[in-house]
Design an enzyme around this catalytic site. Structure first.
Site, mmCIF file in Angstrom:
data_model
loop_
_atom_site.group_PDB
_atom_site.id
_atom_site.type_symbol
_atom_site.label_atom_id
_atom_site.label_comp_id
_atom_site.label_asym_id
_atom_site.label_seq_id
_atom_site.Cartn_x
_atom_site.Cartn_y
_atom_site.Cartn_z
ATOM 1 N N MET A 1 152.791 61.696 77.969
ATOM 2 C CA MET A 1 152.396 62.518 76.968
ATOM 3 C C MET A 1 152.740 63.404 77.063
ATOM 4 O O MET A 1 152.108 64.504 78.669
ATOM 5 C CB MET A 1 151.501 61.786 76.889
ATOM 6 N N ILE B 1 145.801 57.745 82.077
ATOM 7 C CA ILE B 1 146.291 58.481 82.881
ATOM 8 C C ILE B 1 145.733 60.131 83.272
ATOM 9 O O ILE B 1 146.745 60.755 82.415
ATOM 10 C CB ILE B 1 147.542 58.347 84.279
ATOM 11 N N GLY C 1 147.839 66.678 78.016
ATOM 12 C CA GLY C 1 149.196 65.925 78.731
ATOM 13 C C GLY C 1 148.594 65.013 79.562
ATOM 14 O O GLY C 1 147.825 65.314 80.749
ATOM 15 N N SER C 2 149.267 63.932 79.646
ATOM 16 C CA SER C 2 149.150 62.507 80.714
ATOM 17 C C SER C 2 150.015 61.444 80.123
ATOM 18 O O SER C 2 151.044 62.051 80.077
ATOM 19 C CB SER C 2 147.405 62.528 80.045
ATOM 20 N N ARG C 3 149.168 60.743 80.442
ATOM 21 C CA ARG C 3 150.654 59.353 80.926
ATOM 22 C C ARG C 3 149.742 58.250 80.303
ATOM 23 O O ARG C 3 148.374 58.347 81.384
ATOM 24 C CB ARG C 3 150.938 59.327 82.146
#
Length: 219
Positions: free
Chosen positions: A97, A155, A185-187
């Protein structure tokens, strides 16, 4: 389009900083430099507001499919050893993301939450191979009425500094319900049961609550 409640504090703080800085610059700078900085700071404030947007969507309701829990791009599809809950090899779909994506996460299937665990950690870049283990993250497992268990891992990334989980163990949820939020911002990693066939490919764009990640194999 709505603004998610998770953004309230950040947006208020951003507006206070925006107003205070521009108020001081109004008296310190000539007109044109001030106008340039005013435009730049206004765009940054708009970007902050848009980060917490919740677009109106018609969410997919399909008991035979696993729906994407996150907006973003499919970073990797790989069989890995899941060492926290399943403790065996599983197919993992990793979704990256970016800061421009919607960061509200959604429940991928109808089912009961059987496991929730928060892990503090570091803030490596979201596409780092060790980020799923070393970064701050939440692990959430949903069990369908067929007994299939889907693990979703939220995450934190290099910019993300807060991972929020909205679900509780032993409670029932519907596909598309809000699951959590990750800031800046991530996953998201999704571990797919063997009974499902992956239906996305690497670099494919997906949307939370809409895109189908995997479908139940014919019995």
């Amino acid at each position: 389009m709505k603004i998610h409640r998770e953004g309230k504090q950040s947006i208020i703080l951003g507006f206070i900083v925006f107003s205070s800085v521009n108020f001081m610059l109004f008296f310190l700078l000539p007109v044109y430099p001030f106008l340039i900085l005013l435009i730049i700071s206004s765009l940054l404030l708009c970007g902050l507001i848009l980060f917490f947007r919740v677009p109106e969507r018609k969410h997919v309701k399909n008991p035979f499919s696993i729906i994407s829990p996150a907006d973003g791009r499919v970073l990797k599809i790989k069989e890995v050893y899941e060492n926290e809950y399943f403790k065996k090899p599983k197919t993992r779909i990793s979704i990256f993301m970016s800061v421009t994506d919607v960061h509200l996460n959604r429940i991928p299937v109808d089912g009961k939450i059987v496991f929730v665990q928060y892990h503090p950690g570091r803030y490596l870049l979201a596409f780092h191979p060790k980020s799923s283990e070393l970064n701050e993250h939440n692990t959430i497992v949903v069990e369908t009425d067929r007994g299939h268990q889907i693990l979703v891992r939220q995450i934190a990334g290099g910019l993300a500094r807060r991972v929020r989980c909205f679900v509780n163990e032993n409670e029932q949820y519907r596909q598309g319900d809000e699951m959590g939020f990750i800031k800046f911002g991530s996953r998201a990693d999704v571990f797919i049961p063997d009974e499902y066939k992956v239906s996305v490919v690497k670099n494919q764009k997906v949307k939370a609550g809409v895109s189908v990640l995997a479908v139940l194999k014919e019995e």
